[in-house]
Scaffold this motif. Structure first.
Motif, short mmCIF file in Angstrom:
data_model
loop_
_atom_site.label_atom_id
_atom_site.label_comp_id
_atom_site.label_asym_id
_atom_site.label_seq_id
_atom_site.Cartn_x
_atom_site.Cartn_y
_atom_site.Cartn_z
N ASN A 123 9.15 45.20 70.70
CA ASN A 123 8.45 45.06 71.49
C ASN A 123 7.40 44.28 71.39
N ARG A 124 6.46 43.30 72.44
CA ARG A 124 5.92 42.30 72.50
C ARG A 124 4.21 42.27 73.17
N TYR A 125 3.01 42.40 72.89
CA TYR A 125 2.21 41.78 73.68
C TYR A 125 2.78 41.24 75.18
N ALA A 126 1.32 41.54 75.90
CA ALA A 126 1.44 40.64 76.64
C ALA A 126 1.53 39.23 76.95
N ASP A 127 1.14 38.45 76.07
CA ASP A 127 1.24 37.08 75.56
C ASP A 127 2.37 36.46 74.81
N GLY A 128 3.23 37.88 74.24
CA GLY A 128 4.33 37.10 73.05
C GLY A 128 3.77 36.99 71.98
N LEU A 129 3.14 37.52 71.18
CA LEU A 129 2.75 37.64 69.68
C LEU A 129 3.85 39.38 70.39
N CYS B 183 6.48 54.51 63.83
CA CYS B 183 5.73 53.32 64.47
C CYS B 183 4.18 53.43 65.17
N PRO B 184 3.25 52.79 63.69
CA PRO B 184 1.84 52.88 64.39
C PRO B 184 1.17 52.30 65.67
N THR B 185 2.39 50.89 66.19
CA THR B 185 2.18 49.82 66.81
C THR B 185 2.80 50.52 68.21
N ARG B 186 3.46 50.97 68.27
CA ARG B 186 4.17 51.13 69.86
C ARG B 186 5.34 49.72 69.60
N ALA B 187 5.65 49.35 68.29
CA ALA B 187 6.25 48.49 68.47
C ALA B 187 7.91 47.73 68.75
N LEU B 188 8.55 49.08 67.89
CA LEU B 188 9.90 49.78 67.72
C LEU B 188 10.22 50.34 68.98
N THR B 189 10.58 50.30 70.10
CA THR B 189 11.39 51.25 71.33
C THR B 189 13.18 51.67 71.04
N MET B 190 13.37 53.00 71.71
CA MET B 190 15.14 52.57 71.84
C MET B 190 15.42 52.73 73.51
N THR B 191 15.52 51.30 73.95
CA THR B 191 16.32 51.59 74.90
C THR B 191 17.63 52.52 75.18
N LYS C 38 16.75 40.97 63.42
CA LYS C 38 15.30 40.54 65.05
C LYS C 38 15.76 39.55 65.43
N ASP C 39 15.92 38.62 65.65
CA ASP C 39 16.66 37.36 67.25
C ASP C 39 17.13 38.24 68.23
N ARG C 40 17.50 39.51 67.95
CA ARG C 40 19.12 40.57 68.81
C ARG C 40 17.58 40.79 68.97
N LEU C 41 16.81 41.89 68.44
CA LEU C 41 16.10 43.25 68.79
C LEU C 41 15.17 42.75 69.47
N LEU C 42 14.23 41.49 69.13
CA LEU C 42 12.74 40.87 70.00
C LEU C 42 13.22 41.69 71.82
N ALA C 43 12.46 41.91 72.46
CA ALA C 43 12.42 42.09 73.82
C ALA C 43 12.46 40.75 74.41
N PRO C 44 13.04 40.34 75.03
CA PRO C 44 12.62 38.85 75.74
C PRO C 44 10.98 38.76 76.40
N LEU C 45 11.00 37.33 76.21
CA LEU C 45 9.10 37.58 76.34
C LEU C 45 9.20 37.50 78.01
N PRO C 46 7.90 37.97 78.03
CA PRO C 46 7.10 38.43 79.53
C PRO C 46 6.44 36.99 80.10
N ALA C 47 6.97 37.11 81.75
CA ALA C 47 6.71 36.15 81.79
C ALA C 47 5.53 35.24 82.05
N GLY C 48 5.69 33.91 82.01
CA GLY C 48 4.31 32.93 81.36
C GLY C 48 3.55 33.06 79.71
N ALA C 49 4.63 34.49 79.68
CA ALA C 49 3.71 33.94 77.62
C ALA C 49 4.31 33.16 76.68
N GLU C 50 3.90 32.87 75.52
CA GLU C 50 4.30 32.01 74.83
C GLU C 50 5.21 31.93 73.31
N ALA C 51 5.90 32.01 73.00
CA ALA C 51 6.85 31.69 72.40
C ALA C 51 5.60 32.15 70.80
#
Length: 169
Positions: free
Chosen positions: A44-50, A110-118, A135-148
């Protein structure tokens, strides 16, 4: 008293002979999975893409099948070189689905909830090497308006603000 002629079994046969068969139209119509189903993993990512992953490797330590490989690395010193809000990030992240048993212990660790199951359950492939997800296949898509990433944290925030969930849209 026993049924020497097997009429009870014939009764079941005749009863089901005239019912309409149940046909699933898979893969055109996919039925939704249960809410708690453990399918493919997602970083998972944060709302700003990090990225949420801080490269702590706790998921790899918790995996009983040794299906997860993580290499942590330090974020850059300059503000524009951050992949995650903390000091570290997961530079290499791999899950071997040939080994994964879908137990979910990595999610709990996971202490930051970075990893979840879909709910994605289609993990078949023609080549064994394609079932090792990077990692490139596991990363969630960027939220709308977020920077990579890499980029700086939001101005005026600290890593603690991210971890407490105070950084949103």
């Amino acid at each position: 008293m026993a049924d020497p002629l097997g009429l009870a079994g014939l009764g079941v046969t005749f009863k089901t002979m005239f019912t309409k068969p149940v046909t699933e139209q898979y893969p055109e119509e996919r039925t939704p999975t249960a809410e708690r189903y453990h399918g493919r993993h997602q970083l998972n990512r944060y709302a700003d893409g990090l990225e949420r992953c801080i490269g702590c490797e706790l998921c790899a330590w918790a995996c009983p099948a040794d299906a997860i490989y993580v290499e942590g690395a330090d974020n850059g010193d300059e503000p524009g070189q951050r992949f995650s809000p903390g000091e570290r990030y997961g530079s290499v992240y791999q899950i071997n689905y040939l080994r994964c048993i879908g137990c979910g212990l990595c999610i709990e660790a996971c202490p930051t909830r970075a990893l979840t199951m879909t709910g994605v359950y289609e993990l078949a492939d023609t080549e064994r090497v394609d079932l090792i997800y990077d990692k490139d296949r596991l990363l969630a898509p960027l939220p709308a308006g977020a920077e990579a990433p890499p980029h700086a944290m939001r101005p005026g925030t600290t890593a603690g603000d991210y971890y407490r969930g105070e950084v949103d849209e």
